[in-house]
Design a protein around this motif. Sequence first.
Motif, PDB file in Angstrom:
ATOM      1  N   ALA A  87      -1.660  -0.691  11.823  1.00  0.00           N
ATOM      2  CA  ALA A  87      -0.548   0.420  11.813  1.00  0.00           C
ATOM      3  C   ALA A  87       0.601   0.203  11.013  1.00  0.00           C
ATOM      4  CB  ALA A  87      -0.189   0.614  13.301  1.00  0.00           C
ATOM      5  N   ALA A  88       1.118  -1.248  11.362  1.00  0.00           N
ATOM      6  CA  ALA A  88       2.364  -1.542  10.478  1.00  0.00           C
ATOM      7  C   ALA A  88       2.345  -1.385   9.081  1.00  0.00           C
ATOM      8  CB  ALA A  88       2.788  -2.898  10.758  1.00  0.00           C
ATOM      9  N   ALA A  89       1.039  -1.855   8.420  1.00  0.00           N
ATOM     10  CA  ALA A  89       0.809  -1.738   7.093  1.00  0.00           C
ATOM     11  C   ALA A  89       0.608  -0.402   6.646  1.00  0.00           C
ATOM     12  CB  ALA A  89      -0.522  -2.680   6.907  1.00  0.00           C
ATOM     13  N   ARG A  90       0.140   0.378   7.250  1.00  0.00           N
ATOM     14  CA  ARG A  90       0.065   1.943   6.912  1.00  0.00           C
ATOM     15  C   ARG A  90       1.548   2.567   7.143  1.00  0.00           C
ATOM     16  NH1 ARG A  90      -5.173   3.687   6.807  1.00  0.00           N
ATOM     17  NH2 ARG A  90      -6.564   2.143   7.627  1.00  0.00           N
ATOM     18  N   THR A  91       2.269   2.316   8.089  1.00  0.00           N
ATOM     19  CA  THR A  91       3.726   2.539   7.989  1.00  0.00           C
ATOM     20  C   THR A  91       4.398   2.108   6.660  1.00  0.00           C
ATOM     21  OG1 THR A  91       3.639   2.792  10.169  1.00  0.00           O
ATOM     22  CG2 THR A  91       5.561   2.736   9.239  1.00  0.00           C
ATOM     23  N   CYS A  92       4.211   0.812   6.386  1.00  0.00           N
ATOM     24  CA  CYS A  92       4.882   0.231   5.300  1.00  0.00           C
ATOM     25  C   CYS A  92       4.684   1.049   4.037  1.00  0.00           C
ATOM     26  CB  CYS A  92       4.505  -1.233   5.293  1.00  0.00           C
ATOM     27  SG  CYS A  92       5.618  -2.010   3.813  1.00  0.00           S
ATOM     28  N   VAL A  93       3.356   1.207   4.007  1.00  0.00           N
ATOM     29  CA  VAL A  93       2.772   2.045   2.641  1.00  0.00           C
ATOM     30  C   VAL A  93       3.180   3.510   2.815  1.00  0.00           C
ATOM     31  CG1 VAL A  93       0.691   2.881   1.563  1.00  0.00           C
ATOM     32  CG2 VAL A  93       0.822   0.695   2.323  1.00  0.00           C
ATOM     33  N   ASP A  94       3.525   4.057   3.845  1.00  0.00           N
ATOM     34  CA  ASP A  94       3.790   5.579   3.850  1.00  0.00           C
ATOM     35  C   ASP A  94       5.373   5.746   3.564  1.00  0.00           C
ATOM     36  OD1 ASP A  94       1.385   6.588   4.574  1.00  0.00           O
ATOM     37  OD2 ASP A  94       2.027   6.373   6.909  1.00  0.00           O
ATOM     38  N   GLN A  95       6.105   4.567   3.684  1.00  0.00           N
ATOM     39  CA  GLN A  95       7.367   4.547   3.322  1.00  0.00           C
ATOM     40  C   GLN A  95       7.922   4.157   1.738  1.00  0.00           C
ATOM     41  OE1 GLN A  95       8.876   1.911   6.337  1.00  0.00           O
ATOM     42  NE2 GLN A  95       9.099   3.565   7.944  1.00  0.00           N
ATOM     43  N   ALA A  96       6.721   3.761   0.890  1.00  0.00           N
ATOM     44  CA  ALA A  96       6.803   3.479  -0.181  1.00  0.00           C
ATOM     45  C   ALA A  96       7.150   4.496  -1.120  1.00  0.00           C
ATOM     46  CB  ALA A  96       5.620   2.389  -0.660  1.00  0.00           C
ATOM     47  N   PRO A  97       7.660   4.545  -2.340  1.00  0.00           N
ATOM     48  CA  PRO A  97       7.674   5.524  -3.184  1.00  0.00           C
ATOM     49  C   PRO A  97       6.368   6.145  -3.566  1.00  0.00           C
ATOM     50  CG  PRO A  97       9.365   3.674  -3.953  1.00  0.00           C
ATOM     51  CD  PRO A  97       8.275   3.490  -2.836  1.00  0.00           C
ATOM     52  N   HIS A  98       6.468   7.532  -3.980  1.00  0.00           N
ATOM     53  CA  HIS A  98       5.100   8.331  -4.248  1.00  0.00           C
ATOM     54  C   HIS A  98       4.302   7.525  -5.256  1.00  0.00           C
ATOM     55  CE1 HIS A  98       2.209  11.453  -4.488  1.00  0.00           C
ATOM     56  NE2 HIS A  98       2.466  11.560  -5.555  1.00  0.00           N
ATOM     57  N   ALA A  99       5.015   7.169  -6.351  1.00  0.00           N
ATOM     58  CA  ALA A  99       4.242   6.490  -7.460  1.00  0.00           C
ATOM     59  C   ALA A  99       3.517   5.112  -7.059  1.00  0.00           C
ATOM     60  CB  ALA A  99       5.436   6.452  -8.709  1.00  0.00           C
ATOM     61  N   VAL A 100       4.122   4.750  -6.029  1.00  0.00           N
ATOM     62  CA  VAL A 100       3.422   3.458  -5.461  1.00  0.00           C
ATOM     63  C   VAL A 100       2.266   3.750  -4.500  1.00  0.00           C
ATOM     64  CG1 VAL A 100       3.802   1.242  -4.191  1.00  0.00           C
ATOM     65  CG2 VAL A 100       5.527   1.891  -5.874  1.00  0.00           C
ATOM     66  N   ARG A 101       2.681   4.658  -3.499  1.00  0.00           N
ATOM     67  CA  ARG A 101       1.848   4.801  -2.596  1.00  0.00           C
ATOM     68  C   ARG A 101       0.432   5.390  -2.885  1.00  0.00           C
ATOM     69  NH1 ARG A 101       5.405   8.012  -0.192  1.00  0.00           N
ATOM     70  NH2 ARG A 101       4.439  10.099  -0.753  1.00  0.00           N
ATOM     71  N   GLN A 102       0.486   6.241  -3.965  1.00  0.00           N
ATOM     72  CA  GLN A 102      -0.797   6.830  -4.741  1.00  0.00           C
ATOM     73  C   GLN A 102      -1.945   5.911  -5.126  1.00  0.00           C
ATOM     74  OE1 GLN A 102       0.162   9.803  -7.578  1.00  0.00           O
ATOM     75  NE2 GLN A 102       1.051   8.331  -8.780  1.00  0.00           N
ATOM     76  N   ARG A 103      -1.208   4.666  -5.077  1.00  0.00           N
ATOM     77  CA  ARG A 103      -1.894   3.715  -6.089  1.00  0.00           C
ATOM     78  C   ARG A 103      -2.450   2.344  -5.069  1.00  0.00           C
ATOM     79  NH1 ARG A 103       0.724   1.165 -10.379  1.00  0.00           N
ATOM     80  NH2 ARG A 103       3.142   1.815  -9.915  1.00  0.00           N
ATOM     81  N   VAL A 104      -2.233   2.775  -3.501  1.00  0.00           N
ATOM     82  CA  VAL A 104      -2.432   1.830  -2.724  1.00  0.00           C
ATOM     83  C   VAL A 104      -3.840   2.262  -1.886  1.00  0.00           C
ATOM     84  CG1 VAL A 104      -1.504   0.428  -0.917  1.00  0.00           C
ATOM     85  CG2 VAL A 104      -0.152   0.733  -2.547  1.00  0.00           C
ATOM     86  N   HIS A 105      -4.653   1.247  -1.548  1.00  0.00           N
ATOM     87  CA  HIS A 105      -5.877   1.841  -0.965  1.00  0.00           C
ATOM     88  C   HIS A 105      -6.203   1.059   0.175  1.00  0.00           C
ATOM     89  CE1 HIS A 105      -6.714   4.038  -4.599  1.00  0.00           C
ATOM     90  NE2 HIS A 105      -6.175   3.150  -5.062  1.00  0.00           N
ATOM     91  N   LEU A 106      -6.421   1.586   1.540  1.00  0.00           N
ATOM     92  CA  LEU A 106      -6.041   0.752   2.689  1.00  0.00           C
ATOM     93  C   LEU A 106      -7.493   0.770   3.432  1.00  0.00           C
ATOM     94  CD1 LEU A 106      -2.956   2.098   4.271  1.00  0.00           C
ATOM     95  CD2 LEU A 106      -3.235   0.104   2.778  1.00  0.00           C
ATOM     96  N   VAL A 107      -8.129  -0.364   3.746  1.00  0.00           N
ATOM     97  CA  VAL A 107      -9.182  -0.246   4.502  1.00  0.00           C
ATOM     98  C   VAL A 107      -8.950  -1.076   5.775  1.00  0.00           C
ATOM     99  CG1 VAL A 107     -11.765  -1.345   4.322  1.00  0.00           C
ATOM    100  CG2 VAL A 107     -10.582  -0.457   2.295  1.00  0.00           C
ATOM    101  N   ALA A 108      -9.614  -0.577   6.868  1.00  0.00           N
ATOM    102  CA  ALA A 108      -9.256  -1.261   8.215  1.00  0.00           C
ATOM    103  C   ALA A 108     -10.230  -2.614   8.405  1.00  0.00           C
ATOM    104  CB  ALA A 108      -9.894  -0.322   9.281  1.00  0.00           C
ATOM    105  N   GLU A 109      -9.771  -3.205   9.339  1.00  0.00           N
ATOM    106  CA  GLU A 109     -10.290  -4.644   9.363  1.00  0.00           C
ATOM    107  C   GLU A 109     -11.919  -4.545   9.361  1.00  0.00           C
ATOM    108  OE1 GLU A 109     -10.726  -6.894  13.581  1.00  0.00           O
ATOM    109  OE2 GLU A 109      -8.747  -7.440  12.870  1.00  0.00           O
ATOM    110  N   THR A 110     -12.552  -5.515   8.806  1.00  0.00           N
ATOM    111  CA  THR A 110     -13.894  -5.470   8.819  1.00  0.00           C
ATOM    112  C   THR A 110     -14.532  -6.852   8.653  1.00  0.00           C
ATOM    113  OG1 THR A 110     -15.892  -4.825   7.525  1.00  0.00           O
ATOM    114  CG2 THR A 110     -13.847  -5.013   6.340  1.00  0.00           C
ATOM    115  N   ALA A 111     -15.801  -7.136   9.166  1.00  0.00           N
ATOM    116  CA  ALA A 111     -16.255  -8.496   8.772  1.00  0.00           C
ATOM    117  C   ALA A 111     -16.881  -8.286   7.497  1.00  0.00           C
ATOM    118  CB  ALA A 111     -17.307  -8.569   9.854  1.00  0.00           C
ATOM    119  N   GLN A 112     -17.241  -7.347   6.919  1.00  0.00           N
ATOM    120  CA  GLN A 112     -17.877  -7.082   5.670  1.00  0.00           C
ATOM    121  C   GLN A 112     -16.900  -6.949   4.474  1.00  0.00           C
ATOM    122  OE1 GLN A 112     -21.235  -8.020   5.665  1.00  0.00           O
ATOM    123  NE2 GLN A 112     -21.186  -7.896   7.846  1.00  0.00           N
TER     124      GLN A 112
END
Length: 379
Positions: free
Chosen positions: A237-262
């Motif tokens: 959640a903290a990472a998603r909030t951090c990305v949401d607060q970034a400038p649009h030009a940055v935010r649209q180039r960030v891709h988030l994946v939840a915790e996974t073992a794979q």
Amino acid sequence: MSIAFVVDRFGNRFGGAEAYGVALMRELFAAGHQVTVFAREYDPACDLRLPYRAIRVSTRWPGWVRGWLFAHRAARATQAGFDIVHSHCNGWCGDVEVVHVTPVRYRWRVQPMAWLKRCLSYPSLRVQTYLGLERRRMAARPGHRVVAVSQLIAYQLEQAYGPFACPLPVIPPGVSVAPASAAEVRVRTRESLGLDQHLTLCLLVARNPMRKGLPTVLQALGQLPEDVHVLVVGANAAARTCVDQAPHAVRQRVHLVAETAQVAPYYQAADIYVHPTLNDSFGMAPLEAMSFGLPVILSPAPWCGFAQYVRAGDEALVLSHPEHADELARAVVRIRTDAALRQHLQEGMRAVLARHAWPEVARQYQAVYSAILAEKNAS
């Protein structure tokens, strides 16, 4: 040899220290030892299935009470029936006590701290409980060893507790060389993320991306060309909030994946691994990235213990400070535009992987076990 392995949670998806335990127990089990896991949780997706005894502690208790209850129950559960008790948890049950994080005493009694915060730690039941658990864990006794996972942790332990009666082994994590990446895996993973096949993809894998330098990565991304993207695996959640607060030009180039073992497909889809961590006693993720052939950019010691195990400029690019976003951006540009540098780092990575093979790590632990058993028999 019968080994009790005590850990809070057993499984690769829980973090670097937990993945260390899974890989080490896999090697020891393959070597013919009997391994029983004592843990609060065993990841059902873990591909290593070992005998398991659950240590239940109610989540209604605060963390420091849960820590004491877990230590007490682990000590009782492992007091008989095993040749070696190998612990990754704070407490007093282990013959082998492996320290993965900054020691509690170093954090509260050695490193600089605001005077009021330090004063308030003395009457704090929470802090005193953690200090007491660690003090019992470090106490010298026949057939007992404290193992540090990096030179940084060994230094902190000796600063906190003084010279140890027995030599303090330092056994860093190992890595398994990943199989050759299939081109279709890279293509398929990028397609699943909606990514162009030709862009440069920087990867950060972390259970807590904020501590591993996500804000610095986002600042650096703002200085990089539009065809450079960032993939964060383990986004909370903290990472998603951090990305949401970034400038649009940055935010649209960030891709988030939840915790996974794979995680393997994401390593295969990436081009560069970025690790401007603020707090890593070692740092298994960049070592694992090297096993997939990714050039690595990481923080220096003392922020990243792994930096002490690589030759800067030859085996990885090492920043001067984890929060220097402009330096991180320049390092990304160097790697993506300089084919000779990429080749040089590839050659250096092979040497790193050779030094950190899991069979060698297991061999070192078996030597520690033999010394412990000899002491117990003598006493």
